[in-house]
Write an enzyme that holds these catalytic residues in place. Structure first.
Site, mmCIF file in Angstrom:
data_model
loop_
_atom_site.group_PDB
_atom_site.id
_atom_site.type_symbol
_atom_site.label_atom_id
_atom_site.label_comp_id
_atom_site.label_asym_id
_atom_site.label_seq_id
_atom_site.Cartn_x
_atom_site.Cartn_y
_atom_site.Cartn_z
ATOM 1 N N GLU A 228 0.822 -1.211 0.000
ATOM 2 C CA GLU A 228 0.000 0.000 0.000
ATOM 3 C C GLU A 228 0.857 1.263 0.000
ATOM 4 O OE1 GLU A 228 -2.894 -0.327 3.120
ATOM 5 O OE2 GLU A 228 -3.853 -2.070 2.204
ATOM 6 N N GLU B 122 -5.140 -9.270 0.176
ATOM 7 C CA GLU B 122 -5.619 -9.291 1.562
ATOM 8 C C GLU B 122 -7.130 -9.158 1.564
ATOM 9 O OE1 GLU B 122 -4.070 -6.286 4.136
ATOM 10 O OE2 GLU B 122 -1.967 -6.813 3.797
#
Length: 524
Positions: free
Chosen positions: A136, A283
């Site tokens: 991220e 995820e």
């Protein structure tokens, strides 16, 4: 002659008239072939290590094999774990931590050394499938954005030099909020301020046959849009047609939030003229416990989400926009990371506790062999070790009283009375209650003093029971005695004495208004 010319030109007419659909079909076929070549789709697990007593690498690998886990993602490239994975046939994504991106992106030599040390030293005995560059980065460490592609290109170049680029892919996981206006999916697009990185990245992924990795959490979408996004949509629960979300541009019906999130990624790529890159959900998950601000972080919801997620993937049902493609997913996460900081939910995303006992039992029977903790015919609820006798006695009294467990077998003279201590009696009562509740999620807790196990408790006590073999309620051998509720117990002795630290940001994006509009339109 004219007829002959027409006949000869007909193939060209059909070719040109079908050129665009054929090209689109070719791209879809390419993606399907990519999945089939990699035995996809699959369900993997993320393994964080912020755990007090993390399993030694050899025990970790044995546990993964026992649970039939075939794909894992690490948040680093731990050499001891990679060594232990050798010849295990478990496929692994290794990661470059965010704090190493700058050095790798600035130096091809550093990138080459990283690949030699963390990939070439272990492959092919350890089946490394991907290198995930950071996590991220664009949203959590935007100052590194300009170095992301240089790092990815440098690592890929090092793989080429080692002749490993066809076996091992390079990508980077993103938070879902890099996509704006994600519903309806057909009008989703990437945040335009990220275009200087996103477009070159997608071109790289297309050129190298690598996936777009996305961290997608319907939990956060629901939490940020309570009252607009129904809980059932977030948990993959069956819906009536009136509760399905409808994309007005495509008229496609969405029965769950995750599919809509995945299709928003495909639409965002399509808007940039990229249509041959697969989406991998790097995820996703649901926490089993939270504080007062997270009332939906429960064992029940976590069990429901992850069980239905696994079924959904292994059913290969795809998404409404791409029914022929099912994204592989990595559940966040394998273990509860008890060392993670607040909020409370941060430490409760795991399928298992750090000691490898299940937080809850997944219900995925008939959907493949992933995760052997779905042992719904061979599980038991017993008292945890180290709990003081007074606390156990309170839980035991509740189980045999208001809980209406069958406690007749732990009375004096009965087969499960010995060993005569609170822990043994509590284990029997807990297991009886667990069975009466049909082993439902949350029925083995008793305010945190009980735990689910796959070891038959009668095996622990048979050698020391003086009145015959004690058969626990959950044992395959079912007692013929009639269930009797006993409202008190007579135990006379005490209990036996024999990645990155930080909070996980909300990742839902701007779902509220758009979901509300779509639900409203569908109801009309």
């Amino acid at each position: 002659m004219a007829l002959l010319i027409i006949i000869r030109l007909l193939p060209l007419f059909f070719f040109f008239s079908a050129a665009l659909p054929a090209a689109a079909a070719a791209e879809v076929n390419k993606k399907v072939q990519q999945q089939e070549a990699k035995d996809e789709p699959y369900v993997g697990v993320n393994i964080g290590t912020d755990i007090s007593n993390f399993l030694p690498p050899s025990q970790l690998v044995s546990f993964l094999q026992q649970q039939k886990v075939t794909h894992i993602r690490l948040y680093d490239a731990d050499p001891d774990i990679l060594k232990a994975l050798s010849k295990s046939k478990i496929r692994v994504i290794i990661s470059v931590p965010n704090n190493q991106i700058l050095g790798i992106g600035s130096s091809n030599t550093t990138a080459a050394n990283w690949i030699n040390r963390n990939v070439a030293a272990f492959y092919p005995n350890t089946l490394i499938t991907h290198v995930a560059v950071g996590d991220e980065v664009l949203t959590t460490v935007p100052s590194l954005s300009s170095m992301l592609m240089p790092a990815i290109e440098a690592l890929y170049g090092a793989l080429v030099a080692s002749n490993l680029h066809t076996q091992i892919k390079v990508s980077t996981p993103h938070a879902s909020n890099i996509i704006l206006d994600p519903f309806p999916p057909s009008q989703a697009y990437f945040n335009e301020t990220l275009a200087p990185v996103i477009l070159p990245l997608l071109q790289f992924l297309s050129r190298t046959g690598s996936p777009l990795m996305m961290n997608m959490y319907p939990y956060y979408v629901f939490m940020q849009n309570k009252g607009v996004v129904p809980l059932d949509n977030s948990l993959f629960k069956p819906l009536t047609p009136s509760k399905e979300m409808v994309d007005p541009n495509t008229l496609l019906h969405y029965t769950n939030v995750l599919d809509a999130m995945i299709d928003s990624a495909y639409s965002s790529m399509k808007n940039l003229n990229v249509s041959d890159v697969l989406v991998v959900v790097s995820e996703t998950g649901w926490p089993s416990k939270g504080d007062s601000k997270e009332p939906y972080a429960t064992v029940d919801n976590a069990d429901t989400y992850n069980s239905n997620l696994i079924k959904h993937v292994l059913d290969r049902s795809g998404t409404p926009f791409h029914p022929e493609l099912t994204s592989s997913v990595y559940i966040y996460e394998l273990f509860n990371e008890d060392l993670r900081s607040s909020p409370v939910s941060e430490a409760h995303w795991g399928l298992f506790y750090g000691n490898s006992t299940p937080v809850y039992l997944l219900h995925v029977s008939g959907s493949g062999e992933f995760l052997a903790n779905d042992t719904t015919n061979q599980t038991f609820c017993v008292a945890m070790d180290g709990v003081d006798g007074k606390t156990l006695q309170t839980a035991l009294d509740w189980a045999c009283g208001p809980g209406r467990a069958n406690c007749s077998e732990i009375q004096p003279g009965e087969t499960c009375y010995s060993p005569n201590n609170v822990k043994n009696h509590a284990s029997y009562a807990f297991d009886s209650y667990y069975e009466k509740q049909a082993r439902a999620a949350g029925s083995c807790d008793f305010k945190g003093v009980a735990i689910i196990t796959t070891t038959d408790p009668r095996c622990l006590y048979t050698l020391i029971v003086s009145h015959g073999a004690c058969v626990f309620p959950g044992s395959k051998i079912i007692s013929n005695r009639t269930d009797t509720v006993v409202n008190s117990t007579n135990a006379t002795s005490g209990v036996d004495t024999s990645r990155f630290i930080g909070t996980r940001p909300f990742k839902g994006g701007f779902w509220g208004l758009v979901f509300g509009i779509m639900l409203y339109l569908n109801i009309l």
